[in-house]
Design a protein around this motif. Structure first.
Motif, PDB file in Angstrom:
ATOM      1  N   LEU A  52     -14.840 160.238  21.386  1.00 19.87           N
ATOM      2  CA  LEU A  52     -14.080 159.760  22.310  1.00 19.87           C
ATOM      3  C   LEU A  52     -13.568 159.794  23.349  1.00 19.87           C
ATOM      4  O   LEU A  52     -13.458 160.651  24.576  1.00 19.87           O
ATOM      5  CB  LEU A  52     -12.505 159.809  21.846  1.00 19.87           C
ATOM      6  CG  LEU A  52     -11.271 158.208  22.593  1.00 19.87           C
ATOM      7  CD1 LEU A  52     -11.007 157.543  22.031  1.00 19.87           C
ATOM      8  CD2 LEU A  52      -9.702 159.718  22.118  1.00 19.87           C
ATOM      9  N   ALA A  53     -14.596 158.596  24.712  1.00 15.47           N
ATOM     10  CA  ALA A  53     -14.323 158.951  25.916  1.00 15.47           C
ATOM     11  C   ALA A  53     -15.306 160.085  26.413  1.00 15.47           C
ATOM     12  O   ALA A  53     -16.551 160.858  25.630  1.00 15.47           O
ATOM     13  CB  ALA A  53     -13.192 159.183  26.558  1.00 15.47           C
ATOM     14  N   SER A  56     -14.364 165.653  23.064  1.00 14.34           N
ATOM     15  CA  SER A  56     -15.143 165.730  21.815  1.00 14.34           C
ATOM     16  C   SER A  56     -15.302 166.890  20.970  1.00 14.34           C
ATOM     17  O   SER A  56     -14.762 167.715  21.515  1.00 14.34           O
ATOM     18  CB  SER A  56     -16.510 165.248  21.802  1.00 14.34           C
ATOM     19  OG  SER A  56     -17.488 166.769  22.673  1.00 14.34           O
ATOM     20  N   LEU A 123      -2.507 159.721  24.442  1.00 10.14           N
ATOM     21  CA  LEU A 123      -3.353 158.676  24.533  1.00 10.14           C
ATOM     22  C   LEU A 123      -2.929 158.870  22.771  1.00 10.14           C
ATOM     23  O   LEU A 123      -4.424 158.157  22.397  1.00 10.14           O
ATOM     24  CB  LEU A 123      -4.848 159.559  24.873  1.00 10.14           C
ATOM     25  CG  LEU A 123      -5.142 159.444  26.021  1.00 10.14           C
ATOM     26  CD1 LEU A 123      -6.440 160.417  26.574  1.00 10.14           C
ATOM     27  CD2 LEU A 123      -4.817 158.021  26.448  1.00 10.14           C
ATOM     28  N   ASP A 125      -1.541 158.526  20.792  1.00  9.98           N
ATOM     29  CA  ASP A 125      -0.911 156.996  19.512  1.00  9.98           C
ATOM     30  C   ASP A 125      -1.585 156.146  19.716  1.00  9.98           C
ATOM     31  O   ASP A 125      -2.004 155.609  18.636  1.00  9.98           O
ATOM     32  CB  ASP A 125       0.954 156.568  20.230  1.00  9.98           C
ATOM     33  CG  ASP A 125       1.580 155.237  20.221  1.00  9.98           C
ATOM     34  OD1 ASP A 125       1.966 155.633  19.260  1.00  9.98           O
ATOM     35  OD2 ASP A 125       0.996 154.289  20.809  1.00  9.98           O
ATOM     36  N   THR A 127      -4.942 156.374  20.468  1.00  5.84           N
ATOM     37  CA  THR A 127      -6.037 157.250  19.138  1.00  5.84           C
ATOM     38  C   THR A 127      -5.831 156.622  17.551  1.00  5.84           C
ATOM     39  O   THR A 127      -6.645 156.400  17.614  1.00  5.84           O
ATOM     40  CB  THR A 127      -6.047 157.575  19.589  1.00  5.84           C
ATOM     41  OG1 THR A 127      -6.705 158.633  21.762  1.00  5.84           O
ATOM     42  CG2 THR A 127      -7.371 159.086  18.946  1.00  5.84           C
ATOM     43  N   ARG A 129      -4.145 154.815  16.735  1.00  2.00           N
ATOM     44  CA  ARG A 129      -4.039 153.391  16.070  1.00  2.00           C
ATOM     45  C   ARG A 129      -5.411 153.084  15.930  1.00  2.00           C
ATOM     46  O   ARG A 129      -6.285 152.284  15.221  1.00  2.00           O
ATOM     47  CB  ARG A 129      -2.955 152.454  16.905  1.00  2.00           C
ATOM     48  CG  ARG A 129      -1.575 152.441  16.471  1.00  2.00           C
ATOM     49  CD  ARG A 129      -0.926 151.522  16.673  1.00  2.00           C
ATOM     50  NE  ARG A 129      -0.427 151.766  17.947  1.00  2.00           N
ATOM     51  CZ  ARG A 129      -0.735 151.245  19.405  1.00  2.00           C
ATOM     52  NH1 ARG A 129      -1.440 150.060  19.701  1.00  2.00           N
ATOM     53  NH2 ARG A 129      -0.372 151.787  20.922  1.00  2.00           N
ATOM     54  N   MET A 130      -6.148 153.371  17.120  1.00  2.00           N
ATOM     55  CA  MET A 130      -7.394 152.741  16.988  1.00  2.00           C
ATOM     56  C   MET A 130      -8.635 153.347  15.927  1.00  2.00           C
ATOM     57  O   MET A 130      -9.293 152.715  15.104  1.00  2.00           O
ATOM     58  CB  MET A 130      -8.677 152.837  18.084  1.00  2.00           C
ATOM     59  CG  MET A 130      -9.770 152.497  18.217  1.00  2.00           C
ATOM     60  SD  MET A 130     -10.160 153.207  20.130  1.00  2.00           S
ATOM     61  CE  MET A 130     -11.116 155.215  19.727  1.00  2.00           C
ATOM     62  N   LYS A 133      -7.731 151.105  12.797  1.00  2.00           N
ATOM     63  CA  LYS A 133      -8.007 150.577  12.321  1.00  2.00           C
ATOM     64  C   LYS A 133      -9.912 150.388  12.483  1.00  2.00           C
ATOM     65  O   LYS A 133     -10.434 149.771  12.091  1.00  2.00           O
ATOM     66  CB  LYS A 133      -7.750 150.115  14.335  1.00  2.00           C
ATOM     67  CG  LYS A 133      -8.650 147.938  14.178  1.00  2.00           C
ATOM     68  CD  LYS A 133      -7.998 148.086  15.598  1.00  2.00           C
ATOM     69  CE  LYS A 133      -8.784 147.152  16.439  1.00  2.00           C
ATOM     70  NZ  LYS A 133      -9.248 147.342  17.910  1.00  2.00           N
ATOM     71  N   ARG A 134      -9.949 151.474  13.158  1.00  4.22           N
ATOM     72  CA  ARG A 134     -11.651 151.621  12.513  1.00  4.22           C
ATOM     73  C   ARG A 134     -12.022 151.548  11.347  1.00  4.22           C
ATOM     74  O   ARG A 134     -13.213 151.164  10.554  1.00  4.22           O
ATOM     75  CB  ARG A 134     -12.224 152.374  13.777  1.00  4.22           C
ATOM     76  CG  ARG A 134     -12.798 152.121  14.637  1.00  4.22           C
ATOM     77  CD  ARG A 134     -13.630 153.079  15.458  1.00  4.22           C
ATOM     78  NE  ARG A 134     -13.791 153.304  16.620  1.00  4.22           N
ATOM     79  CZ  ARG A 134     -13.817 154.508  17.277  1.00  4.22           C
ATOM     80  NH1 ARG A 134     -14.939 155.555  17.085  1.00  4.22           N
ATOM     81  NH2 ARG A 134     -13.805 154.389  18.547  1.00  4.22           N
TER      82      ARG A 134
END
Lengths: 147, 787, 284
Positions: A52-53, A56, A123, A125, A127, A129-130, A133-134
């Motif tokens: 993530l950005a 890692s 981040l 929260d 992250t 959620r992301m 979603k993925r």
């Protein structure tokens, strides 16, 4: 941290439920999952690589499925440990028919520890959620793959 | 050769710049991390990521075989070292064995379990990452109130109630006071955990000279001598074989008033490997593993008469101790109890403390150590009482103050306040801020719905720690003054200053007493091989106790100078002044330099007089000192966002005589910064599982220069009779006076909305929610007001 | 505080840099986000490619009615540039409020945009300015609009091997007023919420408005509902209030230690009003 939300899948609950119990499907859908290996009844060993950005890290952990009530609900327990920290998640997923598809709602707790907990506060929260979603987006793609 | 010149002008009281600053601000000072030695190894410590767990297994083999690694040690290797000492003794205190490396169970995130030693710190860290630990994670508790509730996971299995101690103290007749009270106000008040964040993190270098059987330990500490005694015990080494050197210390605030596992651990490693080893704490370790401050949940009850006279105070403190006792952990809340009556005359008090173990890093002394908590509590309660009685907060304070003629005043908590005139700084501060006019402005603003607050705190302190019977490790201090044959002067103080400026103030004292130039004076400290035993710098004590020891050592030396000078002048009537001894009959004189040379040359000596010029004095104080003051904060609240703007900050302190106003101002400013930090921004937040979520600078809000208001500071001067310098101490005053003034200001601003108390830190969201809650019947879109 | 071993290259040309990046090298610009992560070993790139020494990525110039800013131009250079202050004041104001002076002197516009931190300041301005980013890989170059660039938390339209080479922002005409309003997270310097606003008002009517929002959602976004609400109005107090009220509608707001989702949404409304009023005050 409390996590809750919902996501709509384009296939009926029975199909959605079956997909979510299938380790091969889970392996494809869980973000960063590199391998998922059965270790017992509804229990798997998982290797993950998260990126993530500039963040890692590699994680090793377990996935467990309990409290199955097909096709309505089940509980998913995920835990992973790596050099940059650890995470544990425990969520109840409920499936309900919604038109031709399924509304999956989830509610649970997530715990993050170690270095990433200390620096990633703002981040975590977003992250989480992301990633959820993925996961559902990937799951949605299964329709094409498996009809 | 330079001569010592008589100096007519006294330096004490002058606004001199600090002599230590040039090396600090040019980056040429030596800190622990600047020390390099041939063959030096570097240590990285492996720490628990869990707040409560057992080590099922630990495999260090890969780390041990990693190229460049000299050794890996675990808790099994170091079991016999230590334990990390607890220096406070309370009746019935439960003291868990505090291993320097946990051999089996860990009790907080950051708990050390292994150390990797390698040729450089990168290799050591790479190897540390190769250690595999299988953890059995247990339930943790991070909140002190939850910890002492039924069913909480035990921090230490042998004490399932999580209570390390209970402490009770009572004075007067509390029950009667409450039974006869016209009004009783109650409030739960918290003083949140704070993270002392010194610019320089901790660090240790250990060097074992096997041939000399000598361990040299360099550590960033406030207490080199106490550390020497305690680390020698931990390592089983004779005390005279251990030398502790404190190079520059880049801030401590109490967090380095301690002996940590790492000091003994580095000593152990150096002795095992026969090579020097360095460990420098990372900021992350600093947040996780160096002591935290505060951590109180207080339940207050105050009884009073209708006219505002306070008749009794009850206090229950639940102290978050963390998982262990560091050096003074359990003692800190007892200081809060001593200070609980504040400046008020109340004769009836009852206090109880429950010391609660939690799965967090230990709390211990942090700037003010127990007194900020107590002052915050009483100053909040006095405002709450004033609001209840619809009295002005100034009036209620003036009514309850101990009066000038009452000193020395015996308090209900067993102290004797030395001296005071508490209305002095309050009236001065009120004058500076223009109190009456501000209240009128506030009344106008309230009519328009604007939120403006005026907050007052009048605070007292216990400083100049302290009489030895009342302190855990001796409360005296020592000084040595020696004058070289050339007349140059070296002062050695047992205090180990680390930002307090004693290299300047002590030189000012010596220059005035000896009548010589300040440039002829060197102040040394912080090396146990050079300086006589001392106690250290903490509790606003260095100048009041260490400075007094110096004063007396100078008197001894002056007597000898005068005697020797008179002898050389063959005079029986001589005077020492301005660094010169003059025969009052002939007018002939000898300079200090001439006298010093003669005392060492020793061609002839006065009867019963040793050669040389050196004097050492150990001074034991008869009492603490009790400085006081008043802070006033004027604030404006943004109703729409909850944002707080500080419009005025007034700080009037009475620390007795002032040796150097510049340094005193600096101490007040720094103290206020840390007080505002607590009131507005800082909080160490642990989540329910014991993870420190404010674990880095990105989430822990430290005050920064641009966040500070302009501080209008002034002083009143009420010298203490406790020491001949009349100085009381000022290092913690700013912090102690600040937080209640800030909170009182915001509560005052929100009082029209029915707000009576706000816990710290007063974040904008917290304020916004209070405004929302109070005005929920109003449309949310009140933001239109601004248009 | 001790990073893992890594290889470091400071290429002389952009082409050389892109070659190494194509082979898996990690581009390093100001390093304001990457280096702290490396020190904590949260990031452990094998190979850092330092773009900082590429002089031809450090420029601000006006071309064809737009400002072109090279990727390694620091926030301080953007904030203090007479050209940017005069022709694109929103960008200069935003740059001047990033982090602290140390960060502004090292951090770069390209690095910040590429990193796409959901609480960074620049992305709000980029959305409001309808900025374009020139993305360059070893064998390709393309231009992507800000609206299509920020995809999710730390996720952008950058393909592996690509870097942000240039940022293109418009030159304001005389009719526009702009403002950036930021609620600072005091520990990190990031925005709790940040609202970047541009308004064009002619003859007392708002012709168009652009509102970029950062800190609130998983990535910076344009509050088009607010923009529509304003267009055609005179920009009076009530009109501004009504338009701003919807800035956070339908947004799943971030929540952390420093601000809950509810408070963040509220702050977004308050500060959108404040930003709009400040920008309107600057229109002719």
């Amino acid at each position: 941290m409390k996590i809750s939300g919902s996501h709509t899948l384009q296939f009926p609950p029975e199909k959605a439920y079956t997909l979510m119990q299938d380790p091969d499907v889970l392996a494809r859908a869980i973000p960063g999952c590199e391998s998922l290996e059965k270790t017992g009844e509804d229990e798997y060993r998982m290797k993950m690589k998260m990126a993530l950005a500039s963040f890692s890290g590699a994680f090793e952990g377990k996935v467990r499925i309990t409290d199955q009530t097909p096709p309505q609900s089940f509980r998913l327990l995920v835990e992973g440990t790596g050099k940059i920290g650890f995470m544990r998640g425990n969520g109840l997923l409920k499936l309900a028919a919604s038109g031709a598809g399924t509304e999956v709602s989830y509610e649970g707790d997530a715990l993050v520890g170690g270095t990433m907990a200390a620096v990633g506060q703002r981040l975590i929260d977003g992250t989480a959620r992301m990633l959820i979603k993925r996961f559902f987006e990937k799951l949605g793609e299964e329709k094409a793959a498996s009809g | 050769m330079a001569t010592t010149i008589a100096k007519p002008e006294l330096l004490v009281g002058k606004r001199l710049r600090r002599r230590e600053d040039p090396r600090l601000i040019t980056g040429t000072a030596t800190y622990v991390d600047d020390i390099k030695m041939p063959g030096m190894l570097y240590a990285v410590i492996v720490r628990s990521p869990h707040a409560a767990a057992s080590i099922k297994s630990m495999d260090v083999s890969k780390a041990a075989q990693h190229p460049g690694v000299a050794a890996v040690f675990t808790g099994k290797d170091t079991e016999k070292v230590g334990p990390v000492p607890c220096g406070s003794s309370l009746p019935g205190l439960r003291v868990p064995h505090h291993y320097i490396l946990a051999p089996e169970r860990v009790y907080f995130v950051g708990h050390p379990v292994a150390v990797v030693v390698a040729t450089d710190r990168y290799v050591a860290k790479d190897a540390a990452d190769l250690i595999e630990i299988d953890w059995d994670v247990r339930g943790a508790v991070a909140d002190p109130e939850k910890a002492i509730a039924d069913g909480a996971p035990p921090v230490h299995p042998q004490w399932p109630d999580n209570k390390a101690f209970t402490h009770h103290q009572e004075g007067g007749d509390v029950d009667k006071a409450f039974a006869e009270a016209d009004v009783i106000v109650k409030q739960r008040i918290t003083s949140q955990r704070l993270i002392p964040t010194a610019m320089e993190t901790r660090g240790v270098v250990a060097e074992w000279r096997a041939a000399d059987r000598q361990l040299n330990l360099y550590s960033s500490t406030q207490i080199p001598h106490l550390m020497r005694s305690l680390v020698a015990q931990m390592l089983g080494l004779e005390e005279n074989r251990l030398r502790v050197v404190t190079p520059e210390v880049g801030g401590g605030f109490g967090s380095k008033l301690n002996v940590y596992a790492e000091e003994a651990l580095m000593g152990f490693v150096a002795m095992k490997l026969g090579k020097p080893v360095k460990w420098i704490e990372s900021r992350r370790e600093n947040f996780l593993c160096t002591i935290h401050g505060r951590g109180h949940v207080d339940y207050y009850e105050v009884a009073a008469k209708k006219d505002g006279t306070i008749t009794g105070i009850k206090l229950l403190i639940i102290q978050d101790l963390g998982a262990y006792h560091q050096l003074l952990t359990p003692a800190i809340p007892t200081l809060s109890v001593l200070m609980m009556p504040g400046l008020y005359k109340t004769a009836n008090i009852r206090a109880d403390i429950i010391g609660a173990f939690t799965n967090c890093v230990p709390t211990d002394a942090y700037r003010g150590a127990g007194r900020p908590e107590a002052t915050h509590g009483i100053e909040r309660m006095v405002d709450i009482l004033a609001a209840e009685l619809k009295m002005d907060p100034v009036e209620i304070r003036l009514k309850n103050f101990i009066q000038k003629e009452d000193f020395p005043f015996p308090t209900a908590t067993g102290l004797t306040y030395d001296t005071g005139d508490y209305s002095l700084p309050l009236k001065k501060a009120l004058g500076m801020v223009g109190y009456e006019k501000l209240r009128a402005e506030q009344a106008e603003k309230r009519k328009k719905g604007e939120l403006m607050g005026i907050g007052i705190s009048t605070y007292g302190e216990i400083c100049a720690f302290g009489p030895s019977p009342a302190t855990p490790a001796g409360g005296w201090e020592s000084a040595t003054v020696k004058i070289d044959p050339s007349g140059k002067v070296t002062v050695m103080t047992g205090c180990s200053p680390h930002g307090q400026g004693e290299e300047t103030t002590f030189a000012q004292i010596a220059a005035d007493e000896l009548g010589i130039d300040i440039d002829d004076i060197l102040v040394l400290h912080g090396d146990t091989a050079i300086v006589q035993y001392g106690i250290g710098t903490f509790g606003s004590r260095a100048t009041a106790v260490g400075g007094t020891a110096l004063y007396f050592a100078l008197q001894d030396l002056k007597a000898k100078i005068k005697k020797f000078g008179a002898f050389l002048l063959e005079s029986d009537d001589a005077t020492l002044a301005g660094g010169v001894v003059t025969c009052n009959k002939t007018g002939a004189s000898k300079t200090l330099q001439e006298i010093a040379g003669a005392t060492y040359r020793a061609m002839k000596l006065p009867a019963n007089t040793e050669p040389g010029l050196i004097a050492t004095h150990f001074w034991e104080p008869t009492n603490f000192t009790f400085p006081f003051g008043a802070h006033i904060v004027v604030s404006d609240i943004d109703r729409e966002t909850g944002g707080i703007t500080i419009r005025r900050y007034i700080a009037v302190d009475d620390c007795g005589n002032i040796l150097n106003p510049l340094i005193v101002d600096g101490q007040v400013h720094g103290g206020v910064a840390q007080g505002l930090g607590q009131a507005l921004w800082e909080e160490a937040v642990y989540d329910e599982s014991g993870q420190l979520v404010t674990g880095e600078m990105t989430d822990y809000v430290l005050p920064r220069a641009h966040m500070m208001p302009w501080i209008e500071s002034d002083h009143t001067t009420t010298p203490t009779p406790v020491n001949p310098l009349g100085v009381k101490g000022v290092g913690e005053a700013g912090t102690i006076g600040c937080s209640p003034a800030m909170v009182n200001s915001v509560v005052d601003a929100l009082s029209p909305l029915g707000v009576r108390h706000i816990d710290m830190p007063m974040t904008p969201e917290k304020i916004w929610r209070l405004v929302q809650g109070a005005s929920s019947q109003e449309p949310v879109a009140r933001m239109g007001e601004r248009l | 505080m001790i990073p893992q071993t890594f290889e470091y290259t400071a290429p002389k040309t952009l082409e050389e840099a892109l070659q190494i990046i194509a082979g898996g090298g990690k581009p390093l610009s100001g390093g304001m986000s990457l280096i702290p992560m490396m020190k904590l070993r949260l990031a452990a790139p094998d190979h850092l490619v330092d773009l900082g020494r590429l002089k031809d990525l450090h420029y601000i110039r006006e071309e064809g009615g737009a400002l072109h800013i090279g990727a390694t131009t620091t926030h301080q250079d953007v904030a203090s540039s007479a050209l940017v202050r005069g022709k694109c004041p929103l960008l200069a104001q935003t740059a001047g409020g990033v982090g602290d002076p140390q960060v502004r002197n090292r951090g770069t516009i390209g690095g910040s945009v590429a990193h796409a931190d959901p609480s960074a300041d620049y992305p709000a301005a980029m959305q409001a300015l309808e900025a374009k980013f020139v993305l360059k890989g070893a064998k390709s170059e393309r231009t992507v609009a800000a609206a299509d660039f920020f995809l999710d938390t730390f996720l952008t339209a950058l393909e592996p091997g690509e870097i942000v080479r240039e940022v293109i922002v418009p030159v304001e005409d005389g009719s526009t007023g702009t403002h950036y309003e930021k609620v600072v997270q005091k520990a990190s310097g990031f925005a709790v919420v940040g609202i970047a606003v541009r308004i064009s008002r002619k003859a007392g009517k708002i012709v168009w408005a652009r509102v970029g929002v950062t800190g609130l959602a998983n990535h910076a976004y344009r509050a088009t509902a607010v923009e529509k609400g304003l267009a055609g109005t005179s920009g009076g107090a009530t009109e501004v209030q009504n338009a701003a009220a919807v800035v956070a509608d339908g947004i799943e707001a971030n929540s952390d230690l420093h601000a809950s989702a509810e408070y963040r949404k509220h702050l977004a409304v308050v500060h959108t009003i404040r930003a709009l009023l400040a920008a309107l005050a600057r229109t002719a």
